[in-house]
Design an enzyme around this catalytic site. Sequence first.
Site, PDB file in Angstrom:
ATOM      1  N   LYS A   1      12.114 -13.582   1.508  1.00  0.00           N
ATOM      2  CA  LYS A   1      11.631 -14.491   0.497  1.00  0.00           C
ATOM      3  C   LYS A   1      11.351 -13.248  -0.939  1.00  0.00           C
ATOM      4  O   LYS A   1      11.539 -13.814  -2.062  1.00  0.00           O
ATOM      5  CB  LYS A   1      10.093 -14.613   0.547  1.00  0.00           C
ATOM      6  CG  LYS A   1       9.750 -15.504   2.023  1.00  0.00           C
ATOM      7  CD  LYS A   1       8.489 -15.952   1.916  1.00  0.00           C
ATOM      8  CE  LYS A   1       7.967 -16.655   3.225  1.00  0.00           C
ATOM      9  NZ  LYS A   1       6.923 -16.823   3.430  1.00  0.00           N
TER      10      LYS A   1
ATOM     11  N   GLU B   1      19.366  -8.675  -3.508  1.00  0.00           N
ATOM     12  CA  GLU B   1      18.024  -8.062  -2.705  1.00  0.00           C
ATOM     13  C   GLU B   1      16.972  -7.497  -3.859  1.00  0.00           C
ATOM     14  O   GLU B   1      17.444  -7.289  -4.959  1.00  0.00           O
ATOM     15  CB  GLU B   1      18.258  -6.781  -2.070  1.00  0.00           C
ATOM     16  CG  GLU B   1      18.480  -7.160  -0.214  1.00  0.00           C
ATOM     17  CD  GLU B   1      17.386  -7.521   0.333  1.00  0.00           C
ATOM     18  OE1 GLU B   1      16.214  -7.985  -0.591  1.00  0.00           O
ATOM     19  OE2 GLU B   1      17.383  -7.356   1.770  1.00  0.00           O
ATOM     20  N   ASP B   2      15.776  -7.715  -3.419  1.00  0.00           N
ATOM     21  CA  ASP B   2      14.861  -7.089  -4.034  1.00  0.00           C
ATOM     22  C   ASP B   2      14.629  -5.622  -4.026  1.00  0.00           C
ATOM     23  O   ASP B   2      14.483  -5.193  -4.985  1.00  0.00           O
ATOM     24  CB  ASP B   2      13.353  -7.824  -4.052  1.00  0.00           C
ATOM     25  CG  ASP B   2      13.142  -7.946  -2.447  1.00  0.00           C
ATOM     26  OD1 ASP B   2      13.800  -7.383  -1.554  1.00  0.00           O
ATOM     27  OD2 ASP B   2      11.819  -8.065  -2.206  1.00  0.00           O
TER      28      ASP B   2
ATOM     29  N   ASP C   1      14.618  -0.320   1.400  1.00  0.00           N
ATOM     30  CA  ASP C   1      13.960   0.610   1.816  1.00  0.00           C
ATOM     31  C   ASP C   1      14.871   1.528   2.738  1.00  0.00           C
ATOM     32  O   ASP C   1      15.535   2.289   2.297  1.00  0.00           O
ATOM     33  CB  ASP C   1      12.883   0.263   2.630  1.00  0.00           C
ATOM     34  CG  ASP C   1      11.791  -0.335   1.465  1.00  0.00           C
ATOM     35  OD1 ASP C   1      11.459   0.481   0.877  1.00  0.00           O
ATOM     36  OD2 ASP C   1      11.300  -1.507   1.788  1.00  0.00           O
TER      37      ASP C   1
ATOM     38  N   LYS D   1      14.632   2.621  -2.742  1.00  0.00           N
ATOM     39  CA  LYS D   1      13.927   3.892  -2.432  1.00  0.00           C
ATOM     40  C   LYS D   1      14.910   4.923  -1.775  1.00  0.00           C
ATOM     41  O   LYS D   1      14.772   4.834  -0.496  1.00  0.00           O
ATOM     42  CB  LYS D   1      12.721   3.409  -1.619  1.00  0.00           C
ATOM     43  CG  LYS D   1      11.698   2.616  -2.241  1.00  0.00           C
ATOM     44  CD  LYS D   1      10.655   2.506  -1.036  1.00  0.00           C
ATOM     45  CE  LYS D   1       9.456   1.566  -1.934  1.00  0.00           C
ATOM     46  NZ  LYS D   1       8.555   1.284  -0.936  1.00  0.00           N
TER      47      LYS D   1
ATOM     48  N   PHE E   1       4.303   2.169  -2.141  1.00  0.00           N
ATOM     49  CA  PHE E   1       4.147   0.847  -1.644  1.00  0.00           C
ATOM     50  C   PHE E   1       3.998  -0.192  -3.041  1.00  0.00           C
ATOM     51  O   PHE E   1       3.137  -0.249  -3.726  1.00  0.00           O
ATOM     52  CB  PHE E   1       2.794   0.493  -0.830  1.00  0.00           C
ATOM     53  CG  PHE E   1       2.889  -0.767  -0.253  1.00  0.00           C
ATOM     54  CD1 PHE E   1       3.154  -1.956  -0.780  1.00  0.00           C
ATOM     55  CD2 PHE E   1       2.693  -0.794   1.422  1.00  0.00           C
ATOM     56  CE1 PHE E   1       3.025  -3.325  -0.035  1.00  0.00           C
ATOM     57  CE2 PHE E   1       2.672  -1.860   1.840  1.00  0.00           C
ATOM     58  CZ  PHE E   1       2.924  -3.239   1.233  1.00  0.00           C
ATOM     59  N   VAL E   2       5.221  -0.860  -3.171  1.00  0.00           N
ATOM     60  CA  VAL E   2       5.155  -1.571  -4.585  1.00  0.00           C
ATOM     61  C   VAL E   2       5.046  -3.177  -4.394  1.00  0.00           C
ATOM     62  O   VAL E   2       5.452  -3.537  -3.110  1.00  0.00           O
ATOM     63  CB  VAL E   2       6.610  -1.279  -5.415  1.00  0.00           C
ATOM     64  CG1 VAL E   2       6.679  -0.039  -5.947  1.00  0.00           C
ATOM     65  CG2 VAL E   2       7.823  -1.427  -4.573  1.00  0.00           C
TER      66      VAL E   2
ATOM     67  N   ASP F   1       5.603  -8.312  -1.784  1.00  0.00           N
ATOM     68  CA  ASP F   1       4.281  -8.749  -1.405  1.00  0.00           C
ATOM     69  C   ASP F   1       3.608  -7.784  -0.665  1.00  0.00           C
ATOM     70  O   ASP F   1       4.311  -6.823  -0.025  1.00  0.00           O
ATOM     71  CB  ASP F   1       4.374 -10.294  -0.793  1.00  0.00           C
ATOM     72  CG  ASP F   1       4.765  -9.863   0.531  1.00  0.00           C
ATOM     73  OD1 ASP F   1       4.371 -10.431   1.569  1.00  0.00           O
ATOM     74  OD2 ASP F   1       5.992  -9.367   0.761  1.00  0.00           O
TER      75      ASP F   1
ATOM     76  N   ARG G   1       3.242 -11.724  -4.907  1.00  0.00           N
ATOM     77  CA  ARG G   1       4.717 -11.807  -5.408  1.00  0.00           C
ATOM     78  C   ARG G   1       4.835 -12.297  -6.827  1.00  0.00           C
ATOM     79  O   ARG G   1       6.069 -12.141  -7.500  1.00  0.00           O
ATOM     80  CB  ARG G   1       5.405 -12.751  -4.419  1.00  0.00           C
ATOM     81  CG  ARG G   1       5.454 -12.720  -3.158  1.00  0.00           C
ATOM     82  CD  ARG G   1       6.438 -13.610  -2.029  1.00  0.00           C
ATOM     83  NE  ARG G   1       6.327 -13.456  -0.919  1.00  0.00           N
ATOM     84  CZ  ARG G   1       7.182 -12.733  -0.024  1.00  0.00           C
ATOM     85  NH1 ARG G   1       7.973 -11.799  -0.945  1.00  0.00           N
ATOM     86  NH2 ARG G   1       6.921 -12.367   1.035  1.00  0.00           N
TER      87      ARG G   1
END
Length: 183
Positions: free
Chosen positions: A47, A103-104, A107, A135, A156-157, A163, A169
Amino acid sequence: MESNEIAGDLSKVLLTQQEIHDKIAELSRRIEADYEGENLLLVGVLKGAVMVMADLARELKLPLNMDWMAVSSYGSGTKSSGVVRILKDLDSDLTGRKVLIVEDIIDSGLTLSWLRANLESRGAASVEICALLRKPDAAKVEVDVRYVGFDIPNEFVVGYGLDYAEKYRNLRDVGVLAPHVYS
């Protein structure tokens, strides 16, 4: 949602809405130059990529199609195992298509590496990746990403599609979630 409305939940704002908008415009100009005359297929990863995909698609000035996949890498807790399940597959035939995965955030790279190989195996002419955030310190595998918006610290973003427990979000900025929220 604005950052000042949840200031107590954030330790800092990492990227503002304007910085994100400017970067998406910059990435769009590069994508347009690279795919001029092509019928590009954008594949958003649900999502988290919804905001990036929507803004990127609106900014691009070239013919394109859009499709979505939902994948899950499961393992113990919050760590990706690299074992991927398809929760929602594409509706599009990829044979001979130029595909751009949107992609958002990247990681570990494990899921994205698997996804690229999966889409290539379906006969796509090419499969490239566009990610708003990466990252580098969290990478477990090397993934060749053609378009990267921002390299960020291994924190942690949330926001702009990202989310925590399905919250944040709709935050317009990207912020670092304060540890007291998730610990």
